[in-house]
Design an enzyme around this catalytic site. Structure first.
Site, PDB file in Angstrom:
ATOM      1  N   GLU A 194       8.978 -15.071  -9.820  1.00  0.00           N
ATOM      2  CA  GLU A 194       8.005 -13.863  -9.590  1.00  0.00           C
ATOM      3  C   GLU A 194       7.888 -12.845 -10.849  1.00  0.00           C
ATOM      4  O   GLU A 194       6.977 -12.263 -10.804  1.00  0.00           O
ATOM      5  CB  GLU A 194       8.846 -12.844  -8.588  1.00  0.00           C
ATOM      6  CG  GLU A 194       9.999 -12.257  -9.037  1.00  0.00           C
ATOM      7  CD  GLU A 194      10.593 -11.279  -7.675  1.00  0.00           C
ATOM      8  OE1 GLU A 194       9.909 -10.784  -7.034  1.00  0.00           O
ATOM      9  OE2 GLU A 194      11.676 -11.141  -7.509  1.00  0.00           O
ATOM     10  N   LYS A 211       6.287  -4.203  -3.875  1.00  0.00           N
ATOM     11  CA  LYS A 211       7.665  -4.299  -3.432  1.00  0.00           C
ATOM     12  C   LYS A 211       8.163  -4.190  -2.116  1.00  0.00           C
ATOM     13  O   LYS A 211       9.299  -4.879  -1.882  1.00  0.00           O
ATOM     14  CB  LYS A 211       8.123  -2.535  -4.115  1.00  0.00           C
ATOM     15  CG  LYS A 211       9.353  -2.162  -4.030  1.00  0.00           C
ATOM     16  CD  LYS A 211      10.244  -2.971  -4.919  1.00  0.00           C
ATOM     17  CE  LYS A 211      11.573  -2.678  -5.092  1.00  0.00           C
ATOM     18  NZ  LYS A 211      12.486  -3.704  -5.538  1.00  0.00           N
ATOM     19  N   HIS A 228      20.945 -36.225  -4.207  1.00  0.00           N
ATOM     20  CA  HIS A 228      20.208 -36.689  -3.044  1.00  0.00           C
ATOM     21  C   HIS A 228      18.701 -36.326  -3.003  1.00  0.00           C
ATOM     22  O   HIS A 228      18.016 -36.307  -2.015  1.00  0.00           O
ATOM     23  CB  HIS A 228      20.677 -35.760  -1.521  1.00  0.00           C
ATOM     24  CG  HIS A 228      22.051 -35.887  -1.615  1.00  0.00           C
ATOM     25  ND1 HIS A 228      22.818 -37.144  -0.540  1.00  0.00           N
ATOM     26  CD2 HIS A 228      23.310 -35.288  -1.838  1.00  0.00           C
ATOM     27  CE1 HIS A 228      23.858 -36.917  -0.649  1.00  0.00           C
ATOM     28  NE2 HIS A 228      24.124 -35.938  -1.262  1.00  0.00           N
ATOM     29  N   LYS A 256      13.858 -14.875  -9.296  1.00  0.00           N
ATOM     30  CA  LYS A 256      13.385 -13.822 -10.520  1.00  0.00           C
ATOM     31  C   LYS A 256      12.602 -14.553 -11.370  1.00  0.00           C
ATOM     32  O   LYS A 256      11.592 -13.871 -11.883  1.00  0.00           O
ATOM     33  CB  LYS A 256      14.789 -13.494 -11.122  1.00  0.00           C
ATOM     34  CG  LYS A 256      15.797 -12.427 -10.349  1.00  0.00           C
ATOM     35  CD  LYS A 256      15.279 -11.166 -10.214  1.00  0.00           C
ATOM     36  CE  LYS A 256      14.611 -11.072  -8.917  1.00  0.00           C
ATOM     37  NZ  LYS A 256      15.182 -10.641  -7.642  1.00  0.00           N
ATOM     38  N   CYS A 285       0.775  -0.976  -0.110  1.00  0.00           N
ATOM     39  CA  CYS A 285       0.104   0.145  -0.102  1.00  0.00           C
ATOM     40  C   CYS A 285       0.897   1.185   0.166  1.00  0.00           C
ATOM     41  O   CYS A 285       1.734   1.358   0.963  1.00  0.00           O
ATOM     42  CB  CYS A 285      -1.105   0.095   1.189  1.00  0.00           C
ATOM     43  SG  CYS A 285      -2.263  -1.319   1.287  1.00  0.00           S
ATOM     44  N   ASN A 307      -2.527   1.483   5.797  1.00  0.00           N
ATOM     45  CA  ASN A 307      -1.741   0.468   5.380  1.00  0.00           C
ATOM     46  C   ASN A 307      -1.244  -0.471   6.476  1.00  0.00           C
ATOM     47  O   ASN A 307      -1.204   0.293   7.689  1.00  0.00           O
ATOM     48  CB  ASN A 307      -0.060   1.196   4.674  1.00  0.00           C
ATOM     49  CG  ASN A 307       0.722   0.085   4.440  1.00  0.00           C
ATOM     50  OD1 ASN A 307       0.342  -0.908   4.005  1.00  0.00           O
ATOM     51  ND2 ASN A 307       2.104   0.502   4.475  1.00  0.00           N
ATOM     52  N   GLY A 308      -1.282  -1.683   6.387  1.00  0.00           N
ATOM     53  CA  GLY A 308      -0.972  -2.655   7.235  1.00  0.00           C
ATOM     54  C   GLY A 308      -2.168  -3.559   7.820  1.00  0.00           C
ATOM     55  O   GLY A 308      -3.093  -3.618   6.909  1.00  0.00           O
ATOM     56  N   TRP A 311      -2.798  -2.772  -1.819  1.00  0.00           N
ATOM     57  CA  TRP A 311      -2.174  -4.214  -1.757  1.00  0.00           C
ATOM     58  C   TRP A 311      -3.208  -5.048  -0.892  1.00  0.00           C
ATOM     59  O   TRP A 311      -2.965  -4.886   0.235  1.00  0.00           O
ATOM     60  CB  TRP A 311      -0.904  -4.655  -1.543  1.00  0.00           C
ATOM     61  CG  TRP A 311      -0.312  -5.897  -1.975  1.00  0.00           C
ATOM     62  CD1 TRP A 311       0.079  -6.396  -3.022  1.00  0.00           C
ATOM     63  CD2 TRP A 311      -0.370  -7.135  -1.055  1.00  0.00           C
ATOM     64  NE1 TRP A 311       0.590  -7.661  -3.031  1.00  0.00           N
ATOM     65  CE2 TRP A 311       0.166  -8.005  -1.592  1.00  0.00           C
ATOM     66  CE3 TRP A 311      -0.747  -7.148   0.179  1.00  0.00           C
ATOM     67  CZ2 TRP A 311       0.247  -9.513  -1.208  1.00  0.00           C
ATOM     68  CZ3 TRP A 311      -0.564  -8.550   0.889  1.00  0.00           C
ATOM     69  CH2 TRP A 311      -0.230  -9.643  -0.168  1.00  0.00           C
ATOM     70  N   GLU A 364      18.605 -17.117  -6.281  1.00  0.00           N
ATOM     71  CA  GLU A 364      18.067 -15.838  -6.884  1.00  0.00           C
ATOM     72  C   GLU A 364      17.725 -16.093  -8.249  1.00  0.00           C
ATOM     73  O   GLU A 364      16.613 -15.233  -8.854  1.00  0.00           O
ATOM     74  CB  GLU A 364      19.256 -14.781  -6.627  1.00  0.00           C
ATOM     75  CG  GLU A 364      19.134 -13.330  -7.388  1.00  0.00           C
ATOM     76  CD  GLU A 364      18.013 -12.761  -6.541  1.00  0.00           C
ATOM     77  OE1 GLU A 364      17.359 -13.032  -5.644  1.00  0.00           O
ATOM     78  OE2 GLU A 364      17.752 -11.640  -6.967  1.00  0.00           O
ATOM     79  N   ARG A 418       4.310   0.021  -4.797  1.00  0.00           N
ATOM     80  CA  ARG A 418       3.982  -0.587  -3.236  1.00  0.00           C
ATOM     81  C   ARG A 418       2.569  -1.728  -3.104  1.00  0.00           C
ATOM     82  O   ARG A 418       2.404  -2.230  -2.390  1.00  0.00           O
ATOM     83  CB  ARG A 418       3.743   0.408  -2.162  1.00  0.00           C
ATOM     84  CG  ARG A 418       5.040   1.252  -2.181  1.00  0.00           C
ATOM     85  CD  ARG A 418       4.912   2.252  -1.147  1.00  0.00           C
ATOM     86  NE  ARG A 418       4.973   1.601   0.229  1.00  0.00           N
ATOM     87  CZ  ARG A 418       6.311   1.789   0.977  1.00  0.00           C
ATOM     88  NH1 ARG A 418       7.210   2.417   0.645  1.00  0.00           N
ATOM     89  NH2 ARG A 418       5.857   1.079   2.261  1.00  0.00           N
TER      90      ARG A 418
HETATM   91  O1  M6R Z   1      12.780  -4.242   1.047  1.00  0.00           O
HETATM   92  P1  M6R Z   1      13.391  -5.706   1.229  1.00  0.00           P
HETATM   93  O2  M6R Z   1      14.996  -5.851   0.782  1.00  0.00           O
HETATM   94  O3  M6R Z   1      13.535  -6.079   2.762  1.00  0.00           O
HETATM   95  O4  M6R Z   1      12.521  -6.887   0.358  1.00  0.00           O
HETATM   96  C1  M6R Z   1      12.951  -8.300   0.992  1.00  0.00           C
HETATM   97  C2  M6R Z   1      12.078  -9.022  -0.239  1.00  0.00           C
HETATM   98  O5  M6R Z   1      10.583  -8.795  -0.241  1.00  0.00           O
HETATM   99  C3  M6R Z   1      12.335  -8.690  -1.762  1.00  0.00           C
HETATM  100  O6  M6R Z   1      13.835  -9.035  -1.892  1.00  0.00           O
HETATM  101  C4  M6R Z   1      11.937  -9.701  -2.600  1.00  0.00           C
HETATM  102  O7  M6R Z   1      12.216 -11.049  -2.675  1.00  0.00           O
HETATM  103  C5  M6R Z   1      12.082  -9.314  -4.022  1.00  0.00           C
HETATM  104  N1  M6R Z   1      10.778  -8.948  -4.791  1.00  0.00           N
HETATM  105  C6  M6R Z   1      12.602 -10.149  -5.009  1.00  0.00           C
HETATM  106  O8  M6R Z   1      13.020  -9.558  -6.004  1.00  0.00           O
END
Ligand code: M6R
Length: 615
Positions: A491, A610, A507, A488, A2, A102-103, A76, A484, A27
């Site tokens: 998501e 984000k 394993h 990527k 949000c 927000n929250g 969100w 990672e 956000r």
């Molecule tokens: O703002 P932050 O670095 O704490 O966020 C952590 C994760 O939410 C963030 O890295 C998330 O995994 C990304 N969308 C990955 O691309």
């Protein structure tokens, strides 16, 4: 999660709110809305489900009366789906007060029951509307908006940022926060509130942070901050170093494409001013200097991409500074009753500095007596302010939901910390620290070289856009890169992807290999002493023998991979610990290009926000 913006001044609040919401849309983007006290003294609202563009085109077709006091929200969804009715703002029962939130208000059900029993009715399924109705009720009890808000917030459990305005108080916006972000922007004859500085950066770079459990009242010419009991508190003004244009797309097809291209600068700027005569000097660690020599353990906390940078930090810090390092997901750490000593340093990593899971984990660490250091990209963020010390990464604003340049900057900051610690603890000769810094200084140029392979990676992604699952393998520092790369892809392209430690293959995961299964393998340089190159090549042979389509990321000139690889993406030579800063780049580009080939929005992937500011 949000985005929140508030404005009081002499300009069109609609322009300020929509501009702020555009910059905050990362956000949350499942609905958006505004509430304005018009120049005629009416309270008007407009809200629409869907991305911000739905609201703006609606406003174009049916303009809303404008005024100089307003609040805006981009959502969100938590409680209630993304519908017009659930979008914010929400109104008091008499329709004279509007509130955005927000929250998560955890006790909303009992508060709602209380209000229902009093005859209140609700037009949404949200927890937020409960706060709007409560605030409207309290306002009628007198004392003004800020006092009413003070009486409401003490009844709320959970995390929240609330902004509200009332028709009877034009030129006033009030806000309150607990474990959820809110920043003040200080203007000339105007003032702003925002979830982060992006909300007002195009109008002012003067900002003020609001502490936990505080209430703020802004008018065009004043800012008053109190605690929840109404007692005045002081706050310090600071200058936002980000340039407003840095959070614009600047001609790139997406924020993500722009941010990937900015990675050489993310490394260089994070190093800037921190290296002197071949040594790292982190003056921001002064608060912790007494601890660093006798430190017995480091715990690194983060979520998602931030946790993978933490994994890489473990390899470097243990090797250089000879301190045991554990890496843990913030939300797991928080609830397992961790054992900490006063000589434990807890390092939290967060781009936004607002991730709720990480914030509460830091609070837990402090409550248990540990000292805390944060690595954050956002100046003045809550996690930074709640930690004993902070190392800021200087990646600039990261707008795309998928983290790229922040990841690279986090690794850089962790490596600088490792080298600083090695100097303080005298665990590494000065010459080796200097040599590591030479390596790190060369990384921006090497990233620029990797970025030149973009056309080749785009072509590969185009061929693979109908893949159902893609696997990623790496050993040692290649393992977090594999994780990672998989994150990527999940998501952005909504493709099932998994990263594995290559040593784990036999394993279990090797059972997934069938003819045609694409597998990215991150291959270390064969030239490093004790290189794991041969081990990884033998893993490649194992999957190739079972029909995998092997996609390799390997050093320039490594011919050993050629007989088995369908594709080889090349990176320049770098020291063993520094390879991840290069090998991750093709995987970022691959995920972005594959999502683009599938026609997906790479900046705002579905279901994600984000900054995850709820648990
Ligand atoms: O703002 P932050 O670095 O704490 O966020 C952590 C994760 O939410 C963030 O890295 C998330 O995994 C990304 N969308 C990955 O691309």
């Amino acid at each position: 999660m949000c985005g929140i913006v508030g404005y009081v001044g002499s300009n069109s609040s609609l322009d300020v709110l929509i501009g702020g919401l555009r910059r905050l849309e990362y956000r949350g983007y499942d609905s958006a809305g505004v509430a304005i006290i018009t120049d005629d003294g009416d309270l008007v609202t407009r809200k629409r489900a869907g991305k911000l563009v739905k609201l703006t085109s609606d406003l174009e077709h049916t303009p809303l009366a404008d005024g100089k006091t307003g609040i805006g929200h981009t959502r969100w969804a938590t409680h209630g789906g993304p519908t017009d009715g659930n979008a914010h703002p929400h109104l008091s029962a008499d329709g004279r007060l509007a509130l955005i939130h927000n929250g998560i208000i955890e006790n909303f059900a009992s508060l709602r029951d209380e209000l229902l029993a009093e005859g209140f009715t609700f037009s949404s399924e949200t927890d937020s509307e409960v706060a709007a109705k409560l605030l409207g009720r309290e306002y009628l009890a007198g004392g003004g908006l800020a006092a009413a808000l003070g009486r409401v917030v003490v009844r709320l459990e959970g995390a929240f940022t609330l902004l509200a305005l009332h028709q009877d108080e034009p030129g006033v916006v009030v806000g309150a926060r607990r474990n959820s972000p809110l920043v003040i922007g200080l203007g000339d004859g105007e003032n702003f509130l925002g979830s982060d500085v992006a909300a007002f950066i195009e109008h002012t770079s003067r900002a003020m942070a609001i502490g936990q459990d505080q209430i703020v009242t802004i008018t065009p010419t004043s800012v008053r901050i109190t605690d929840f009991a109404g007692l005045d508190v002081d706050a310090e003004e600071y200058e936002v170093l980000w340039d407003a244009s840095a959070s614009d797309k600047g001609g790139w097809s997406s924020f993500m494409a722009k941010e990937i291209s900015e990675q050489p600068d993310a490394v260089a700027n994070t190093m800037l001013g921190r290296v002197h005569d071949g040594q790292v000097v982190l003056s921001e660690l002064a608060e912790l200097e007494d601890l660093l020599v006798g430190i017995d353990r480091i715990i690194v906390l983060g979520c998602g991409t931030a946790s993978y940078s933490g994994m890489l930090g473990k390899y470097a810090i243990e090797k250089w500074a000879k301190v045991p390092v554990d890496i843990e997901l913030s939300h797991e750490f928080r609830y397992r009753d961790p054992f900490l000593t006063p000589n434990t340093l807890v390092i939290s990593i967060s781009q936004s500095g607002e991730t709720m899971d990480t914030l509460v984990a830091v609070q837990e660490a402090k409550a248990k007596g540990a000292r805390t250091l944060s690595i954050c990209n956002t100046q003045g963020a809550t996690i930074a302010r709640e930690s004993d010390a902070v190392i800021y990464t200087h990646a600039g604003p990261e707008v795309a939901v998928a983290s790229t340049k922040a990841f690279i900057a986090q690794i850089t900051a962790l490596y600088l910390f490792g080298l600083h610690l090695a100097r303080v603890r005298q665990t590494l000769p000065a010459s080796e620290i200097a040599a590591a810094l030479v390596e790190l200084s060369a990384i921006p140029g090497k990233i620029a070289t990797v970025l030149k392979s973009k056309p080749e990676i785009t072509e590969l992604a185009g061929w693979m856009s109908d893949s159902r699952a893609i696997l990623f393998l790496g050993r040692h520092v290649g393992y977090p890169v594999a994780l990672e790369g998989a994150l990527k892809l999940k998501e952005l392209a909504y493709i099932h992807a998994e990263g594995f430690a290559a040593g784990e293959l036999k394993h279990g995961p090797i059972a997934l290999i069938e003819p045609g299964q694409p597998v990215f393998v991150i291959v270390p340089s064969p030239r490093h002493p004790n290189s794991l190159h041969a081990k990884v090549v033998s893993n490649i042979q194992e999957i190739k023998a079972r029909g995998a389509r092997v996609l390799v990321i390997a050093e320039e000139g490594d011919a050993a991979v050629l007989p088995y690889a369908s594709e080889v993406l090349r990176i320049p030579l770098a020291g063993p610990l520094f390879e991840p800063l290069l090998t991750v780049i093709p995987l970022q580009i691959f995920a972005m290009e594959l999502a683009t080939a599938k026609g997906l929005d790479v900046d705002q992937p579905r279901n994600l926000a984000k900054s995850v500011t709820v648990e």
